[in-house]
Design a protein around this motif. Structure first.
Motif, PDB file in Angstrom:
ATOM      1  N   PRO A 586     -53.607  74.754 -24.411  1.00  0.00           N
ATOM      2  CA  PRO A 586     -54.595  75.028 -23.363  1.00  0.00           C
ATOM      3  C   PRO A 586     -54.331  76.353 -22.658  1.00  0.00           C
ATOM      4  N   VAL A 587     -55.409  77.044 -22.330  1.00  0.00           N
ATOM      5  CA  VAL A 587     -55.332  78.247 -21.495  1.00  0.00           C
ATOM      6  C   VAL A 587     -55.701  77.842 -20.074  1.00  0.00           C
ATOM      7  N   ILE A 588     -54.794  78.063 -19.141  1.00  0.00           N
ATOM      8  CA  ILE A 588     -54.992  77.597 -17.772  1.00  0.00           C
ATOM      9  C   ILE A 588     -55.124  78.780 -16.819  1.00  0.00           C
ATOM     10  N   GLY A 589     -55.765  78.536 -15.684  1.00  0.00           N
ATOM     11  CA  GLY A 589     -55.923  79.578 -14.670  1.00  0.00           C
ATOM     12  C   GLY A 589     -56.980  80.602 -14.986  1.00  0.00           C
ATOM     13  N   ALA A 590     -57.900  80.293 -15.913  1.00  0.00           N
ATOM     14  CA  ALA A 590     -58.981  81.238 -16.241  1.00  0.00           C
ATOM     15  C   ALA A 590     -60.132  81.082 -15.253  1.00  0.00           C
ATOM     16  N   ASN A 591     -60.945  82.104 -15.170  1.00  0.00           N
ATOM     17  CA  ASN A 591     -62.174  82.057 -14.361  1.00  0.00           C
ATOM     18  C   ASN A 591     -63.334  81.758 -15.300  1.00  0.00           C
ATOM     19  N   VAL A 592     -63.916  80.567 -15.168  1.00  0.00           N
ATOM     20  CA  VAL A 592     -64.953  80.126 -16.095  1.00  0.00           C
ATOM     21  C   VAL A 592     -66.256  79.911 -15.326  1.00  0.00           C
ATOM     22  N   GLY A 651     -59.984  86.049 -18.147  1.00  0.00           N
ATOM     23  CA  GLY A 651     -58.583  85.835 -17.795  1.00  0.00           C
ATOM     24  C   GLY A 651     -58.017  87.053 -17.112  1.00  0.00           C
ATOM     25  N   ASP A 652     -56.981  86.837 -16.308  1.00  0.00           N
ATOM     26  CA  ASP A 652     -56.310  87.946 -15.637  1.00  0.00           C
ATOM     27  C   ASP A 652     -54.807  87.677 -15.617  1.00  0.00           C
ATOM     28  N   GLU A 653     -54.100  88.332 -14.712  1.00  0.00           N
ATOM     29  CA  GLU A 653     -52.648  88.198 -14.694  1.00  0.00           C
ATOM     30  C   GLU A 653     -52.178  86.814 -14.259  1.00  0.00           C
ATOM     31  N   SER A 654     -53.060  86.016 -13.647  1.00  0.00           N
ATOM     32  CA  SER A 654     -52.677  84.657 -13.247  1.00  0.00           C
ATOM     33  C   SER A 654     -53.038  83.613 -14.303  1.00  0.00           C
ATOM     34  N   THR A 655     -53.596  84.060 -15.437  1.00  0.00           N
ATOM     35  CA  THR A 655     -53.986  83.155 -16.513  1.00  0.00           C
ATOM     36  C   THR A 655     -52.849  83.045 -17.524  1.00  0.00           C
ATOM     37  N   GLY A 656     -52.634  81.828 -18.038  1.00  0.00           N
ATOM     38  CA  GLY A 656     -51.543  81.637 -18.987  1.00  0.00           C
ATOM     39  C   GLY A 656     -51.855  80.566 -20.003  1.00  0.00           C
ATOM     40  N   VAL A 657     -51.003  80.479 -21.020  1.00  0.00           N
ATOM     41  CA  VAL A 657     -51.124  79.475 -22.079  1.00  0.00           C
ATOM     42  C   VAL A 657     -50.098  78.387 -21.810  1.00  0.00           C
ATOM     43  N   ASN A 658     -50.586  77.165 -21.587  1.00  0.00           N
ATOM     44  CA  ASN A 658     -49.713  76.009 -21.392  1.00  0.00           C
ATOM     45  C   ASN A 658     -49.022  75.696 -22.719  1.00  0.00           C
ATOM     46  N   GLY A 659     -47.779  75.247 -22.649  1.00  0.00           N
ATOM     47  CA  GLY A 659     -46.967  75.116 -23.850  1.00  0.00           C
ATOM     48  C   GLY A 659     -47.303  73.958 -24.754  1.00  0.00           C
ATOM     49  N   GLY A 660     -48.446  73.336 -24.631  1.00  0.00           N
ATOM     50  CA  GLY A 660     -48.797  72.239 -25.525  1.00  0.00           C
ATOM     51  C   GLY A 660     -50.165  71.705 -25.228  1.00  0.00           C
ATOM     52  N   PHE A 661     -50.789  71.107 -26.214  1.00  0.00           N
ATOM     53  CA  PHE A 661     -52.110  70.516 -26.037  1.00  0.00           C
ATOM     54  C   PHE A 661     -51.975  69.199 -25.296  1.00  0.00           C
ATOM     55  N   THR A 662     -53.069  68.779 -24.642  1.00  0.00           N
ATOM     56  CA  THR A 662     -53.000  67.584 -23.814  1.00  0.00           C
ATOM     57  C   THR A 662     -54.146  66.640 -24.078  1.00  0.00           C
ATOM     58  N   GLY A 663     -53.984  65.420 -23.605  1.00  0.00           N
ATOM     59  CA  GLY A 663     -55.006  64.397 -23.769  1.00  0.00           C
ATOM     60  C   GLY A 663     -54.377  63.051 -23.513  1.00  0.00           C
ATOM     61  N   ASP A 664     -54.924  61.997 -24.047  1.00  0.00           N
ATOM     62  CA  ASP A 664     -54.385  60.661 -23.837  1.00  0.00           C
ATOM     63  C   ASP A 664     -53.516  60.266 -25.017  1.00  0.00           C
ATOM     64  N   ARG A 665     -52.376  59.657 -24.752  1.00  0.00           N
ATOM     65  CA  ARG A 665     -51.560  59.185 -25.849  1.00  0.00           C
ATOM     66  C   ARG A 665     -51.089  57.783 -25.570  1.00  0.00           C
ATOM     67  N   VAL A 666     -50.821  57.084 -26.626  1.00  0.00           N
ATOM     68  CA  VAL A 666     -50.406  55.702 -26.500  1.00  0.00           C
ATOM     69  C   VAL A 666     -48.984  55.646 -25.945  1.00  0.00           C
ATOM     70  N   TYR A 667     -48.672  54.612 -25.188  1.00  0.00           N
ATOM     71  CA  TYR A 667     -47.323  54.481 -24.633  1.00  0.00           C
ATOM     72  C   TYR A 667     -46.335  54.256 -25.772  1.00  0.00           C
ATOM     73  N   PRO A 668     -45.289  55.096 -25.891  1.00  0.00           N
ATOM     74  CA  PRO A 668     -44.418  55.018 -27.067  1.00  0.00           C
ATOM     75  C   PRO A 668     -43.466  53.834 -27.006  1.00  0.00           C
ATOM     76  N   GLN A 669     -43.197  53.282 -28.187  1.00  0.00           N
ATOM     77  CA  GLN A 669     -42.215  52.210 -28.271  1.00  0.00           C
ATOM     78  C   GLN A 669     -40.808  52.760 -28.037  1.00  0.00           C
TER      79      GLN A 669
END
Length: 860
Positions: A586-592, A651-669
């Protein structure tokens, strides 16, 4: 195994995506959900390892993989959410305090946050050290490293949305059954977004179970069947309206015929890839005056491109409008898709169905079932407000897209619509995918007045940069040349472009410049100076990734609603959504910014485009903060008719790439400390790596939707939005500070609601759903309970903070806070998330006095 040719299968529309590992999830499946409760999810992600090893090592690590897929399927198909908490999450904590009443009154006991039929057994453990959990000083709950590890021999029967990997789990939570009872007071994502309804109550309302359909049954063999398909060259039939209504007529003299011809020619000449099969068919009345195919289905190469462009110029516009006839000819006549399955129709029309005779007057509805049966997708392009109202439904039924082109818009919108059909061509790696960096229309244009703008070439792009300038003048013949200047970031004339261009009918007003070398990083400025008055100038900049092996920053834009046909008389939540990513990150802190073009009012007066600033803040239409998905509700309906959406990202200097994709995941065993459970309310963990993007720009078309009913502009039927981030941020012995993102008068709009209604009670259940309005167990907070603050509403989207007197609450007792918002039309929002407060009795040492307090934000 041998592969069959793909027919209608594309990665763009896949419901299950098998792709490489995302760093936030490891091999755990997850489902992306941008819709409301009960609405289908976007897609479910599986890794190749999970698929190949589903009955061996994947099962050892994650538990029953078949049941995990049921969990994900319920989110994807039926729009339910997880019924468990996340370690350290403010809204959806892994632990909560449960209130019981005994001989000594109210007792509050720490419990794991799972919706289960009976109490789940297990242990709490610091997942990093393997030792005892540590409490978070701010919340008083176990910190983000504390996981609850359920025992494998649990006997809980429900819920699939809480602990699907357990052998004992066989059901969803239910409102009506004591054996699988739902707990509406739990601070889970499902309780918040579905207002305390059980998962089974939501699922049973789905059309899959309407009128008693799909009753429970034993299925002896659930072994899946995999069919391997491979992409084949796409087949397009462009179905074009050549009725007389396309020609200019007074008083507006709008020439839709020229707009259609120019856009089709530009698409054929510059965008369709070699090897793609294309046919061109025209329609007007029931009986064609000649062969409706002006070009039979042929593979595109240099020669056929030129022949197709020349064929477009031969179109003769006359007669009535039989849209179904054009669809029938495209499907069933020689030269089109006769005797085949699959393919794409691009249908362009400006008129309502109108034939000179009823005999053979096929409508869109007459042809829809056959198109669906033949697995043909339809991209519909409505020119002007009066095009057939069945267009949007046709696109939905066939899995296509719909676009609306306002007569006052420049050529950019219709070009975007043609470009949108490109997603149905065979896919390529992201490094070879064109991304739209910038697109803008200027209209009208005055002689001697320069058109100025800029675009950014960031570090992720710069290869095969193409700048396209499209000039619209009468008959596409310019009397004078115009100058086009592209100034490079270093302002070096050797790196810049300075040319003159004079439009002609032969090049249909399109100038293209492709950089042979990598374009310099930084901000490029363009200046286009005409020497005569022009109808419009449109500029579009596209680029591939800087290196073929790297992934560019890309954006998608769409309308998140169950249908592209809207009735504003019912409770419709229509969100505009943009996803900004680099690969899967994900790219975060963008102006959309989203622009929504709206129909004119009842007197024909145009409304300016509605500008929405989309947010990735976890409130309003946005469900998870910092996940690269930006959204906002649209509620400013101006009338019956068509609306279209496009998104611009910067994007500008406050915009960045989060280190991983996100969403819902099942609770791990078996929780892995290197792959923390993600994502509850915030996708950005405190120790996440964020890589700066620098300046960049992107543009994406979002398609269109149609309002089917007459809209009473002066009547307010839309409530304020649900507050989903109510939080206690500080406690002292004098005050409890609470804050939230203010809802708007209409959902999450910028304007102000009329009133905030805040209450507290001893349990979350007392504040859930209709219980919130009861007075027996709930107490209203008024301005008399506040210090240096008030309940006066503020503009939607801003942060509202209030300070409640600590004396409002008793010591050593848990309380829950929740709120609603009301507008002046007496529309009431749903109940917010709940925040939990527990204030311990102040101790009085001999020398100092201290107050200790715990606060926990929870959500139901």
């Amino acid at each position: 195994p041998s592969a069959e040719p793909a027919v209608a299968e594309t990665a763009e529309d896949a419901e299950f995506v098998v792709n490489t590992v995302n760093p936030a999830y490891g091999h755990n499946p997850y489902t992306v959900q941008n819709g409301e409760c009960g609405e289908a999810g976007d897609f479910t992600h599986l890794t190749p390892w999970f698929v190949v090893n589903h009955d061996t090592t994947a099962q050892d690590a994650l538990g029953r993989t078949d049941k995990i897929l049921v969990h994900e399927w319920a989110k994807l198909r039926w729009g339910v959410f997880e019924e468990y908490g996340y370690p350290g999450d403010e809204k959806f904590p892994m632990f909560y305090y449960k209130s019981t009443w005994g001989p000594n009154g109210q007792e509050d006991v720490l419990k794991p946050n799972f919706c289960t039929s009976i109490e789940v057994t297990g242990t709490s453990q610091d997942i990093s050290t393997g030792g005892v959990c540590t409490d978070d000083a701010a919340t008083g709950l176990p910190n983000e490293k504390c996981y609850f590890l359920p025992d494998k021999d649990n006997q809980v029967a429900s819920s699939y949305m809480a602990l699907p990997f357990l052998d004992s789990v066989t059901d969803f939570c239910d409102d009506d059954s004591e054996d699988t009872i739902h707990h509406a007071e739990l601070p889970t994502k499902h309780n918040l977004y579905c207002d305390g309804k059980s998962t089974w109550a939501v699922i049973s309302e789905n059309e899959d179970f309407a009128n008693g359909a799909n009753e429970a049954t034993e299925i002896p063999d659930t072994t899946p069947e995999f069919i391997i398909v491979k992409p084949q060259n796409a087949r397009y039939v462009v179905v074009m309206d050549v009725s007389a209504s396309m020609l200019p007529k007074p008083p507006t003299m709008i020439d839709r015929a020229i707009s259609l011809q120019d856009a089709a020619k530009r698409w054929l000449k510059y965008e369709v890839t070699d090897g793609t099969e294309v046919a061109l068919v025209t329609f007007s009345d029931v009986e064609p005056s000649g062969n409706p195919f002006i070009y039979d289905l042929t593979k595109v190469d240099d020669q056929s491109r030129e022949e197709m462009v020349a064929a477009i110029d031969t179109m003769d516009f006359r007669g009535q409008t039989c849209i179904g006839c054009g669809l029938d000819w495209a499907l069933n006549w020689n030269g089109g898709l006769k005797d085949t399955v699959g393919g794409v129709l691009i249908l362009i029309t400006d008129g309502v169905q109108k034939c000179s005779t009823n005999n053979g007057c096929l409508s869109i509805g007459d042809m829809t079932d056959e198109i669906v049966d033949r697995q043909v997708r339809v991209v519909t392009i409505a020119l002007g407000p009066d095009a057939d109202p069945e267009l949007e439904q046709l696109a939905i039924r066939t899995g296509g897209k719909s676009y609306f082109i306002d007569d006052s818009s420049g050529p950019g919108n219709i070009n975007d619509a043609f470009s949108g059909s490109q997603t149905y061509q065979p896919g390529d790696v992201l490094g070879n995918t064109n991304t739209v960096v910038h697109q803008k229309d200027f209209s009208p244009v005055t002689a001697g007045e320069a058109v100025l703008g800029f675009y950014d070439i960031d570090a992720s792009i710069g290869r095969d940069v193409t700048v396209q300038v499209e000039v619209k003048s009468r008959n596409n013949n310019c009397a004078q040349p115009l100058s086009i200047t592209l100034v490079s970031p270093d302002q070096d004339p050797n790196h810049s472009v300075d040319v003159t261009y004079q439009c002609t009918a032969a090049d249909f007003g399109v100038f293209r410049h492709q950089f042979t070398d990598l374009a310099a990083e930084g901000r490029w400025i363009y200046k286009i100076t005409p020497q005569e008055d022009l109808d419009s100038i449109s500029i579009k900049v596209e680029s591939k990734s800087r290196e073929e092996s790297t992934e560019p920053i890309m954006t998608k834009c769409w309308i998140a609603t169950g249908s592209q046909e809207i009735d504003t008389n019912v409770n419709v939540k229509l969100a505009v959504v943009a996803q900004v990513t680099q690969g899967t990150k994900p790219v975060i802190g963008a102006n959309v910014i989203a622009e929504v073009e709206r129909p004119a009012d009842a007197d024909g007066n145009p409304y300016p485009p509605m500008v929405l600033e989309l947010a990735d803040n976890g409130s309003g239409a946005d469900k998870i903060k910092n996940d690269g998905t930006y959204s906002r509700y649209f509620a400013k309906f101006t009338g019956k008719g068509r609306y279209s959406v496009k998104c611009q990202v910067a994007g500008d200097e406050s915009t960045g790439v989060n280190g991983g994709f996100t969403g819902d995941r099942v609770y791990p065993q078996v929780p892995d400390p290197h792959s923390p459970l993600c994502c509850g309310s915030n996708a950005l963990s405190p120790d996440a790596t964020v890589t700066k993007t620098g300046n960049f720009t992107r543009q994406a078309a979002g398609g269109g939707f149609q309002v089917m009913n007459e809209v009473e502009v002066g009547v307010d039927k839309i409530p304020p939005g649900q507050v989903t981030d109510l939080t206690v941020v500080d406690i002292t012995k004098e005050t409890i500070t609470v804050e939230f993102t203010a809802p708007g008068n209409d959902l999450d709009s910028n304007d102000t609601a009329a009133e905030y209604i805040m209450k507290y009670s001893s349990t979350a259940g007392n504040l859930t759903g209709g219980n919130f309005d009861l007075t027996e167990f709930n107490t209203l907070i008024t301005n008399e309970n506040l210090i240096d603050s008030s309940l006066e509403p503020v503009n939607g989207g801003s942060i509202k903070q209030i300070q409640i007197k600590s004396a409002t609450f008793d010591f050593d007792r848990k309380y829950m806070l929740a709120m609603k918002a009301r507008d002046e039309a007496e529309n009431i929002s749903p109940v917010s998330n709940k925040v939990q407060v527990f204030i311990q009795t102040p101790t009085t040492p001999t020398t100092t006095t201290t107050t200790t307090a715990t606060t926990t934000t929870t959500t139901t």
